[in-house]
Design an enzyme around this catalytic site. Sequence first.
Site, PDB file in Angstrom:
ATOM      1  N   HIS A 295      -7.124   7.443   9.853  1.00 59.59           N
ATOM      2  CA  HIS A 295      -8.451   8.035  10.038  1.00 59.59           C
ATOM      3  C   HIS A 295      -9.106   8.098  11.313  1.00 59.59           C
ATOM      4  CE1 HIS A 295      -7.868   8.899   5.832  1.00 59.59           C
ATOM      5  NE2 HIS A 295      -8.405   7.703   5.477  1.00 59.59           N
TER       6      HIS A 295
ATOM      7  N   LYS B 103      -1.620   9.897   1.817  1.00 60.88           N
ATOM      8  CA  LYS B 103      -1.681   8.807   2.394  1.00 60.88           C
ATOM      9  C   LYS B 103      -1.402   7.598   1.441  1.00 60.88           C
ATOM     10  CE  LYS B 103      -5.832   6.320   2.878  1.00 60.88           C
ATOM     11  NZ  LYS B 103      -6.886   5.636   3.569  1.00 60.88           N
TER      12      LYS B 103
END
Length: 481
Positions: free
Chosen positions: A238, A146
């Site tokens: 997330h 990420k």
Amino acid sequence: MVSRVIPVNPFDLVLFGATGDLAQRKILPGLYHRFEVGQMPEEARIIGTARSDMDSDGFRDQIRASMNEFAPAFKKDLLDQFLSRVEYVPVDALGKAGWAELAKILRPDVVRAFYLSVGPNLFSGIAQRLNDHDLATPDSRIVVEKPFGHDLASAKALNEGLRACFEEHQIYRIDHYLGKETVQNLMALRFANSLFEPLWNSTHVDHVQITVAETVGVGGRGAYYDQSGAMRDMIQNHLVQLLCLTAMEPPSKFSPNAVRDEKVKVIEALEPVAQADIARGQYRTDKSGDGYLDHVENPASRTESFIALKAHIGNWRWAGVPFYLRTGKRLRARESEIAVFFRDPPHTIFPNVGPLHGNVLVIRLQPDEGITLRTTIKEPGQGGFRLSDVALDMSFADALGDESQSPDAYERLVMDVIRGDQTLFMRGDEAEAAWAWVDPIVKGWEERGDRPARYDQGSSGPEEALMLMHRDGRRWRQIGG
Ligand code: NAP
């Protein structure tokens, strides 16, 4: 209970960005740990690459130093054995240097994986060069870290860059939250037990709270973080992933595409979020002179280090059930959890006890991974019939002892890559769908020029986040409570 360690097939893992923070702090110690427990076969090899000019011995020394700093509980003889499987080749990701040398040492007959622990600006260039040098074989895998893009347009560009050289089944987009033991246990809880499924809907669930609270600030990552903020850095990936696993329909089987198909449906059903349902915050400077604005270049930054919002999933199962998401830095405690609040009992038969509370199922991701169910019982003892709320508590550490020492999320995910299991990785359409939901929300506050509210370090975030709940007649669970 005996946990089984099944060795993976022999592999060549090429780690780009091998001298960087993530590789040294998480990935390499994680690989050592997999070696220590016997999951790495004899023929496994790790090839570190970066621009820094050094030989394999120099790289091994660097790993030794990192192990001493970040994972000091290693066994010296085993670390030496592990390091004998590690090599280093200097490679300039966007230039010509090193590629031919890398090509020469890769073996044709083992699993081949490329882990890109580098900034996303290098993803497409590395994929292209792997292709140009015929290193991207049909069965090789590419892992990317990420952030997967900054918005929908950049995520699409990253997907295009990767897909020009690799098939989707070869691309592993990491969200390390999905590698956490309790996150996977959420799937076991929902789909390996029949108790909860009949209750898992708007008839019985009042609302859901998902919290990821951090005590750390932006620190040395200020320049990067300020371009991103809590919405892009945490919610888009997330917290949306946690929401998906909580809300998705049961997949027909536990296979990568069956699971990911269901997650995409949840993301696509997320409704736009009204301005009034968002609270953004930025932590203040404390007495020692340390605050958000002290770590970023723009002294007038409007980037949020905290966000709370109310999301709705527009489908049959969840119509009318709010999902409150909250994440922030420099908060009271480091804590991540999913709390499912069931509706209050419709009627009480007990006189003089006030309204009854609904049950709350809490899935704790950190610290002290475990599952709690808040239930109402009779207070023990004489003197009338009084009720109180107690937790039926299952801490993994208590219930499983040493077995609860599950691998770190990174360890598990790297081994999944070698096994070729994409279940716990984001698919390209999933990442794009999440950005398609996030983009208009961010655009809204950018166009209005909204400033985040200030909040004290060590608090639960700004007052506005409390109000978001109070308006709905609800309360957040206490952070660190
Ligand atoms: P970092 O410490 O800055 O490391 C970057 C690595 O990339 C270094 O090894 C660097 O080595 C190498 N590199 C940079 N440019 C290169 C080039 N042109 N050719 C070859 N190698 C090059 O970054 P990091 O913190 O490890 O983060 C890596 C990635 O993981 C980023 O995408 C980050 O967002 C993501 N991530 C990091 C964390 C974390 O905790 N650190 C957490 C989640 C995600 P040389 O300078 O020697 O080339």
